[in-house]
Design a protein around this motif. Structure first.
Motif, PDB file in Angstrom:
ATOM      1  N   GLY A   7      37.835  37.109  38.167  1.00  0.00           N
ATOM      2  CA  GLY A   7      38.634  36.949  39.306  1.00  0.00           C
ATOM      3  C   GLY A   7      39.317  35.728  39.380  1.00  0.00           C
ATOM      4  O   GLY A   7      39.943  35.162  38.125  1.00  0.00           O
ATOM      5  N   LYS A   8      39.382  34.821  40.268  1.00  0.00           N
ATOM      6  CA  LYS A   8      40.003  33.621  40.259  1.00  0.00           C
ATOM      7  C   LYS A   8      39.021  32.353  39.797  1.00  0.00           C
ATOM      8  O   LYS A   8      39.533  31.298  39.891  1.00  0.00           O
ATOM      9  N   SER A   9      37.764  32.555  39.290  1.00  0.00           N
ATOM     10  CA  SER A   9      36.961  31.704  39.009  1.00  0.00           C
ATOM     11  C   SER A   9      37.413  31.375  37.490  1.00  0.00           C
ATOM     12  O   SER A   9      38.200  31.943  36.860  1.00  0.00           O
ATOM     13  N   GLY A  10      37.025  30.094  37.096  1.00  0.00           N
ATOM     14  CA  GLY A  10      37.211  29.683  35.798  1.00  0.00           C
ATOM     15  C   GLY A  10      36.156  30.677  34.729  1.00  0.00           C
ATOM     16  O   GLY A  10      36.468  30.097  33.319  1.00  0.00           O
ATOM     17  N   LEU A  11      35.539  31.230  35.065  1.00  0.00           N
ATOM     18  CA  LEU A  11      34.486  31.858  34.229  1.00  0.00           C
ATOM     19  C   LEU A  11      35.460  33.061  33.131  1.00  0.00           C
ATOM     20  O   LEU A  11      35.669  33.801  33.651  1.00  0.00           O
ATOM     21  N   GLN A  12      35.271  32.615  31.876  1.00  0.00           N
ATOM     22  CA  GLN A  12      35.815  33.267  30.903  1.00  0.00           C
ATOM     23  C   GLN A  12      34.857  34.582  30.541  1.00  0.00           C
ATOM     24  O   GLN A  12      33.771  34.533  29.968  1.00  0.00           O
ATOM     25  N   ILE A  13      35.096  35.953  30.917  1.00  0.00           N
ATOM     26  CA  ILE A  13      34.346  36.810  30.604  1.00  0.00           C
ATOM     27  C   ILE A  13      34.740  38.016  29.482  1.00  0.00           C
ATOM     28  O   ILE A  13      36.014  38.190  29.717  1.00  0.00           O
ATOM     29  N   SER A  14      34.087  38.545  28.718  1.00  0.00           N
ATOM     30  CA  SER A  14      34.482  39.337  27.723  1.00  0.00           C
ATOM     31  C   SER A  14      34.705  40.615  28.353  1.00  0.00           C
ATOM     32  O   SER A  14      34.218  41.174  29.449  1.00  0.00           O
ATOM     33  N   ARG A  15      36.073  41.421  28.078  1.00  0.00           N
ATOM     34  CA  ARG A  15      36.390  42.826  28.694  1.00  0.00           C
ATOM     35  C   ARG A  15      35.237  43.835  28.637  1.00  0.00           C
ATOM     36  O   ARG A  15      35.298  44.898  29.363  1.00  0.00           O
TER      37      ARG A  15
END
Ligand code: NDP
Length: 327
Positions: A7-15
């Motif tokens: 979302g608009k968070s800074g958290l980088q998540i794997s797809r």
């Protein structure tokens, strides 16, 4: 692996990510669970999904023991828990989204995982008996205490999510960043229509579940009912009734032919189709066997083959495109 902001968070998540529902602590041995996490992590998956209710807490214990054994750097992965259903207790205070249950569920999950904090804590369903203000405040306070980093919802309506956001905004509290809805070729309404505004307005991220509709979209139920699979498991008649229908099998057979033309397996086609949706931050994979996970991991590459023409062909087979009320 590809990564994106949740979302608009800074958290980088794997797809792609890995979930544990019905598998960890239940259908599969702990050795298989460990291999699945190994394969996932080695391939760049950084998000492992869990919940207090999964195997009544045992899924979190198994995952926590594996994380401890692996000793992967804590800053290299994201782990979630979900609160609402409890972990087996039937008393009124042992479920829901009251401050009491949210705080206790968080403490209990941390103990089961043997972790100091959760990256994501999700409200597993809306709780009609608890004021939304109490839930938002409780999540905010857990963040202030350092026990969770981000919070979100699962199977909430767009309206409920907006109510939480508005209350958070008015009171300078931290609102939810993510929703976890079901999304697959058969279940599309929420992700494709209901949330379409709030991706933009509040920057909602999504961690989608049951991308293969519990395995129906693997094609293995097309001709006979295989043994040793989820839909044959004891106590899951409701899930079999939902997914194993004549209409669905008919569609899956047509999709199988298309997948063969594209030189990819059907589960890979089903997952790649989910990944094509830019509002899907991560597709949570389920797997009961190593070879399934390895196969499913190829869906990222396979999505490149899904050209607009192929997507149109899929649409023609599915014939279930949800209609947007404004169109
Ligand atoms: P899927 O719909 O992808 O179903 C996964 C199951 O399908 C596997 O366990 C396996 O079952 C079968 N399968 C997967 N890949 C293959 C393959 N390549 N070939 C053949 N069979 C295959 O996902 P899940 O329903 O497991 O959901 C994923 C995650 O989402 C869960 O683990 C959980 O973390 C989360 N979730 C969240 C919910 C919520 O309310 N928030 C609800 C449900 C899930 P088998 O081998 O037994 O047939």
């Amino acid at each position: 692996m590809e990564y994106n902001n949740l979302g608009k968070s800074g958290l980088q998540i794997s797809r792609l990510s890995l979930g544990s529902w019905l598998t960890f602590g239940k259908q599969i041995g702990d050795d298989v669970a460990e291999r699945l996490m190994d394969i996932a992590y080695e391939n760049g998956i950084n998000f492992f999904d869990n919940a207090e209710i999964y195997a009544r807490g045992k899924s979190e214990e198994v995952m926590g023991a594996i994380l401890k054994k692996k000793n992967w750097s804590r800053d290299s992965y994201i782990v979630s828990s979900k609160v609402f259903f409890g972990n087996g207790g039937q008393l009124p205070t042992q479920k829901g989204l009251s401050r009491k249950h949210i705080f206790e569920a968080c403490e209990q999950a941390l103990k089961r995982f043997q972790l100091d904090y959760l990256d994501l804590f999700l409200c597993h369903r809306p709780d009609k008996q608890t004021p939304i203000e109490e839930t938002v405040w409780s999540m905010h306070q857990l963040i202030m205490q350092g026990k969770i980093l981000y919070w979100g919802t699962s199977e909430w309506s767009a309206q409920e999510i907006m109510e939480a956001h508005m209350f958070a905004k008015q009171n300078h509290l931290i609102g939810p960043i993510v929703e976890q809805p079901e999304y697959n070729m058969f279940t599309r309404q929420k992700v494709e229509v209901e949330f379409s505004q709030i991706y933009k307005t509040v920057g909602l991220g999504t961690t989608i579940w049951s991308p293969l509709a519990s395995g129906i979209l693997s094609g293995k139920y097309n001709h006979e009912f295989p043994s040793d699979t989820r839909l044959g498991m004891e106590g899951l008649d409701w899930l079999k009734e939902k997914n194993f229908t004549v209409e669905r099998i008919d569609v899956v057979k047509k999709l199988s032919a298309l997948a063969a033309d594209l030189n990819m397996s059907l589960p890979v086609l089903g997952l790649a189709w989910c990944l094509k949706n830019p509002n899907v931050s991560t597709v949570i994979l389920g797997a009961s066997k190593e070879h399934q996970l390895k196969e499913n991991l190829t869906s990222l590459e396979a999505k490149e083959k899904l050209t607009p023409e192929i997507m149109d062909q899929i649409e023609g087979i599915l014939s279930n495109k949800p209609v947007h009320p404004d169109h």
